[in-house]
Enzyme design. Structure first.
Site, mmCIF file in Angstrom:
data_model
loop_
_atom_site.group_PDB
_atom_site.id
_atom_site.type_symbol
_atom_site.label_atom_id
_atom_site.label_comp_id
_atom_site.label_asym_id
_atom_site.label_seq_id
_atom_site.Cartn_x
_atom_site.Cartn_y
_atom_site.Cartn_z
ATOM 1 N N THR A 139 0.845 -1.200 0.000
ATOM 2 C CA THR A 139 0.000 0.000 0.000
ATOM 3 C C THR A 139 0.879 1.247 0.000
ATOM 4 O OG1 THR A 139 -1.789 -1.127 1.145
ATOM 5 C CG2 THR A 139 -1.776 1.271 1.299
ATOM 6 N N ASN A 186 -5.850 -9.807 -7.211
ATOM 7 C CA ASN A 186 -6.000 -10.373 -5.868
ATOM 8 C C ASN A 186 -7.312 -11.117 -5.655
ATOM 9 O OD1 ASN A 186 -6.427 -7.451 -6.218
ATOM 10 N ND2 ASN A 186 -7.422 -7.545 -4.228
ATOM 11 N N SER A 195 4.494 -7.009 -0.774
ATOM 12 C CA SER A 195 4.406 -7.084 0.686
ATOM 13 C C SER A 195 4.884 -8.445 1.164
ATOM 14 C CB SER A 195 2.942 -6.971 1.133
ATOM 15 O OG SER A 195 2.507 -5.651 1.167
ATOM 16 N N ALA A 196 5.590 -8.453 2.311
ATOM 17 C CA ALA A 196 6.150 -9.711 2.821
ATOM 18 C C ALA A 196 5.089 -10.693 3.327
ATOM 19 C CB ALA A 196 7.125 -9.410 3.958
ATOM 20 N N HIS A 197 3.982 -10.147 3.853
ATOM 21 C CA HIS A 197 3.023 -11.063 4.506
ATOM 22 C C HIS A 197 2.213 -11.890 3.521
ATOM 23 C CE1 HIS A 197 -0.857 -8.761 3.980
ATOM 24 N NE2 HIS A 197 0.002 -7.810 3.690
ATOM 25 N N GLN A 200 0.593 -9.997 -5.457
ATOM 26 C CA GLN A 200 0.045 -11.366 -5.439
ATOM 27 C C GLN A 200 0.912 -12.350 -6.214
ATOM 28 O OE1 GLN A 200 -2.301 -12.457 -3.546
ATOM 29 N NE2 GLN A 200 -3.217 -10.536 -2.852
ATOM 30 N N CYS A 207 -9.772 -6.423 1.413
ATOM 31 C CA CYS A 207 -9.627 -4.996 1.690
ATOM 32 C C CYS A 207 -10.957 -4.282 1.580
ATOM 33 C CB CYS A 207 -8.682 -4.337 0.700
ATOM 34 S SG CYS A 207 -7.244 -5.297 0.349
ATOM 35 N N THR A 235 12.790 5.546 11.404
ATOM 36 C CA THR A 235 13.726 4.499 11.851
ATOM 37 C C THR A 235 13.360 3.179 11.180
ATOM 38 O OG1 THR A 235 13.939 5.664 13.940
ATOM 39 C CG2 THR A 235 14.673 3.367 13.919
#
Ligand code: PMP
Length: 381
Positions: free
Chosen positions: A70, A148, A195-197, A176, A317, A230
């Protein structure tokens, strides 16, 4: 519970959980600080960047760690609207992009957004795209790699080449695709995100690869002045470990796809009037977007949940939103059909037996829903 909502998020791998914990316990120092502890964390972070960049065949300096797709999608579209493209130049986006692309496009480009239509299987057709390109060259083209909700593969590689030949920036939302299909070829995109997840990694961490430096978060100058804040090293380390483990061997795609296809075949014979969106198109091996002949998707989801299966109403989403996803309208479904869409999506930990059980559960859910409707119609005196 059998989990069939992997397109919204996947279970973090055990190795990932361990890596995040170890990094949080040992490598928690600020990677931008000049002391030895910080320098050590920076070195590990740069190793993660190099490893991921190398396997994507891109320069490490073009890869920025973000909080996920996102942010990456917002970042590239808003930065290019501001810095790169001439004022008034249009952006061409497929009509079925994720909201992080579509809404950002409308926000940043206003009336200069042009939508590329898709056919009834949810595939962008090159002829339509080329016609829009001939009409007016845009400043930016954006197309996802895999949808998706449908799992339908888009011709992103052809679009990337076409844009490259004409000097037009091409962004690909590869969220995806990564972790589910071979990731070669993305270096031909001007930029891409993920995205990693979605492949067993932690939430809240992802990537933007951009061939030109763009800058979107002002702050302490982290990530080569592109993204202040950070750095989330434990998340980045978790993503690196997921990336290393995620590669589902291409020799397994066929078997995994067969399990999904057998599930669909079983439903076709037992639930007359069922449609599978994108059935005739090339699809990811894990996804099935069903348009059921009766009952609203929320009824199906809740019934299947009670039977021990987590499935989704389409794009997770958009579940919380009142308006249906843009997909249904873009592929020509009626509003009623749009409310009967149920998405099931597997991952590498889904077994053949899970698929067989899910098919049985759909049939059981239908019988229960029908019987509840019948009983509701009986007026007791
Ligand atoms: N693009 C696509 C195609 C997606 O499927 C998703 C997640 N549903 C996103 C972008 C956004 O990913 P995230 O929620 O991790 O930022």
């Amino acid at each position: 519970m059998a989990y069939f909502d992997n397109n919204s998020t996947t279970r973090p791998l055990l190795e990932v959980l361990q890596a995040v914990q170890i990094a949080s316990e040992i490598s928690w120092a600020n990677p931008s600080s000049p002391h030895r502890q910080g320098i050590r964390v920076r070195a590990l972070m740069e190793k993660a960047r190099e490893e991921i960049a190398q396997s994507l065949a891109v320069e490490p300096k073009t890869l920025t760690f973000t909080s996920g797709a996102t942010e990456s999608n917002n970042a590239i579209l808003s930065s290019l609207a501001k810095d790169g493209s001439e004022p008034g130049k249009s952006i061409l986006v497929s009509a079925i992009e994720h909201p992080s692309i579509l809404e950002t496009a409308h926000h940043c480009y206003g009336g200069n957004v042009r939508l590329i239509p898709v056919n009834s299987d949810g595939v962008l057709e090159m002829e339509d795209f080329k016609k829009l390109m001939d009409l007016e060259l845009p400043g930016l083209v954006s197309l996802m790699a895999v949808h998706n909700e449908t799992g339908v593969l888009q011709p992103w590689q052809e679009v990337a080449d076409f844009c490259k030949d004409r000097g037009v920036w091409f962004h690909c939302d590869a969220t995806q695709w990564m972790g589910k299909l071979d990731h070669c070829g993305f270096h031909s995109c001007s930029s891409f995100s993920f995205s990693a997840h979605k492949f067993g990694g932690p939430k809240g961490v992802g990537v933007l690869v951009s061939s030109e430096p763009v800058s979107w978060i002002k702050g302490g100058g982290q990530e080569a002045e592109k993204r202040g804040g950070t750095e989330n090293f434990p998340g980045i380390e978790g993503m690196r470990v997921a990336w290393k483990h995620q590669c589902i061997s291409s020799s397994d795609y066929g078997k995994l796809e067969d399990w999904r296809n057998n599930f669909e075949q079983s439903l076709f014979t037992q639930i007359p009037g069922l449609k599978v969106i994108g059935h005739k198109a090339l699809r990811l091996w894990n996804t099935s977007l069903l348009c059921l002949p009766d009952f609203e998707n929320v009824q199906w989801v809740s019934k299947l949940d009670k039977l021990g299966f987590s499935v989704s109403t389409g794009s997770a989403c958009s579940t919380a939103r009142e308006h249906p996803s843009t997909l249904a309208g873009a592929i020509g479904l009626s509003k009623a059909e749009g409310r009967r869409l149920v998405r099931v999506s597997s991952y590498s930990d889904t077994t053949e037996q899970d698929w067989l059980n899910l098919a049985n559960a759909f049939v059981e859910a239908l019988l229960e829903l029908e019987s509840e409707r019948q009983n509701a119609g009986v007026i007791t005196l």
